[in-house]
Design an enzyme around this catalytic site. Structure first.
Site, PDB file in Angstrom:
ATOM      1  CB  CYS A  34      23.730 -89.118 118.244  1.00 27.79           C
ATOM      2  SG  CYS A  34      23.898 -90.061 119.783  1.00 27.79           S
ATOM      3  CG  HIS A  63      26.476 -88.964 130.906  1.00 29.27           C
ATOM      4  ND1 HIS A  63      27.738 -89.366 130.552  1.00 29.27           N
ATOM      5  CD2 HIS A  63      26.107 -89.783 131.930  1.00 29.27           C
ATOM      6  CE1 HIS A  63      28.116 -90.369 131.319  1.00 29.27           C
ATOM      7  NE2 HIS A  63      27.144 -90.638 132.161  1.00 29.27           N
ATOM      8  CD  GLU A 148      32.026 -95.529 124.657  1.00 34.06           C
ATOM      9  OE1 GLU A 148      32.703 -95.955 123.695  1.00 34.06           O
ATOM     10  OE2 GLU A 148      31.477 -94.405 124.652  1.00 34.06           O
ATOM     11  CB  CYS A 217      30.035 -92.638 117.368  1.00 37.84           C
ATOM     12  SG  CYS A 217      29.416 -91.122 118.107  1.00 37.84           S
ATOM     13  CB  SER A 245      28.090 -85.073 128.416  1.00 39.76           C
ATOM     14  OG  SER A 245      28.116 -85.266 127.021  1.00 39.76           O
ATOM     15  CB  SER A 246      32.935 -88.239 127.093  1.00 39.31           C
ATOM     16  OG  SER A 246      34.141 -88.228 126.369  1.00 39.31           O
ATOM     17  CG  ASN A 247      28.844 -86.005 123.295  1.00 42.53           C
ATOM     18  OD1 ASN A 247      28.340 -84.988 122.810  1.00 42.53           O
ATOM     19  ND2 ASN A 247      28.175 -86.789 124.124  1.00 42.53           N
ATOM     20  CB  SER A 289      23.330 -86.577 126.125  1.00 43.56           C
ATOM     21  OG  SER A 289      24.179 -87.673 125.896  1.00 43.56           O
TER      22      SER A 289
END
Length: 330
Positions: A34, A63, A148, A217, A245-247, A289
């Site tokens: 991103c 991450h 975060e 986001c 990595s959360s996303n 990421s």
């Protein structure tokens, strides 16, 4: 930074692969880097060019092990705390954001630092400050222990923000009647889960204040929307991303909630060939990421086992670009 898609050439397919039925590959778009990740990586690279190696980076810049290792080879040194950074050495703060105490300590030590916090995370930090100025207690929706979350909660004094992760957590909140409240959210959460938590907060506290638009986001939302397009028609979904990595983890959850098996992998070598048994259509995506070259690596590996018929499924077009810090543009 994303490489363009290209068909997997038949010349690269082994004879064993051609004996098996073709594998229909649905590749999600958007996927991978991103704007915030692109910016953070470029900040480290420009800092290395401007100041020379070593440049210290507090926490993983993003991450992804591949990205971190590549920057380490160029001269980046990753640390967890500022006390690991020698006096006089430049330091970069990660894209996830840091508590206010970190730049304050850097200023006290007269350190040369560059803040690579994603602008969308910085926006949440500013919202937190504004809510405190209005004497509201903040309920923050996020995952405990995520960098975060630590950074955002560190924007206010202790006791001014309460973390919730689930609808059940909302039921356990105990505020006296009339307490001014506001909510904010981590930027990389599940869109659907967060909507449920916000709805629970608004039912429980009708006067609670929230942002005009959710803080999740655009990249997180778009990648989840893309998985929702590929998962229903897939027998299996692979998500390229790091386990912290959360996303990326949310993308796995999105596929599974649609009834499709899904696996998180860091790169092609993590794929178990047995996963492909009985799979006619495979969905593929990458967290925010993960670089595009890891997507191509996976496609190439799949091509060693099966003839791949590749199709891109588009959910949204992204044109977001974030400016670099002025100190790196001088």
């Amino acid at each position: 930074m994303n490489a363009p898609l290209h068909p997997n050439p038949l010349s690269d397919v082994s004879s064993d692969a051609t004996e098996k039925p073709p594998l229909v590959l649905l590749i999600a778009a958007p996927r991978g880097f991103c704007a915030g990740v692109d910016r953070a990586i470029e900040i480290v690279e420009r800092a290395l060019e401007k100041y020379g190696a070593p440049v210290y980076v507090r926490h993983e810049i993003v991450h992804n092990r591949y990205v971190v290792d590549a920057l380490r080879e160029k001269g980046a040194v990753f640390v967890e705390e500022l006390d690991e950074v020698p006096d006089g050495a430049p330091v970069v703060f990660s894209a996830h954001g840091v508590p206010k105490s970190v730049p304050a300590e850097a200023d006290r030590r007269e350190m040369l630092y560059v803040d690579a916090t994603c602008p969308l995370v910085s926006k949440v930090h500013r919202q937190a400050e504004r809510q405190i100025e209005k004497d509201r207690h903040i309920i923050f929706i996020g995952h405990a222990g995520h960098p975060e979350v630590i950074g955002t909660m560190g924007q206010v004094d202790e006791g001014q923000m309460t973390l919730v992760e689930t609808v059940d957590d909302v039921a356990k909140l105990d505020f006296t009647a009339g307490t001014p409240l506001a909510y904010l959210t981590q930027t990389t959460l599940s869109v659907d889960d967060t909507a449920d938590v916000i709805a629970a907060l608004e039912r429980r506290f009708p006067d609670i204040s929230g942002p005009k638009a959710e803080d999740i986001c655009y990249a997180t939302s778009n990648r989840q929307a893309a998985v929702k397009k590929i998962a229903p028609g897939s027998d299996l979904v692979l998500v390229i991303g790091a386990p912290n990595s959360s996303n990326s983890l949310r993308l796995v959850e999105v596929a599974e909630r649609l009834g499709t098996d899904a696996h998180l992998i860091q790169r092609a070598s993590d794929i178990d060939p047995q996963w492909l048994e009985g799979v006619g259509t495979l969905g593929l995506t990458a967290g925010a990421s993960a670089p595009e070259l890891l997507v191509r690596e996976v496609v190439d590996k799949l091509g060693e086992w099966r003839t791949v018929e590749e199709t891109t499924i588009m959910a949204a077009e992204e044109k977001m670009v974030f400016k670099l810090p002025r100190q790196l543009l001088d």
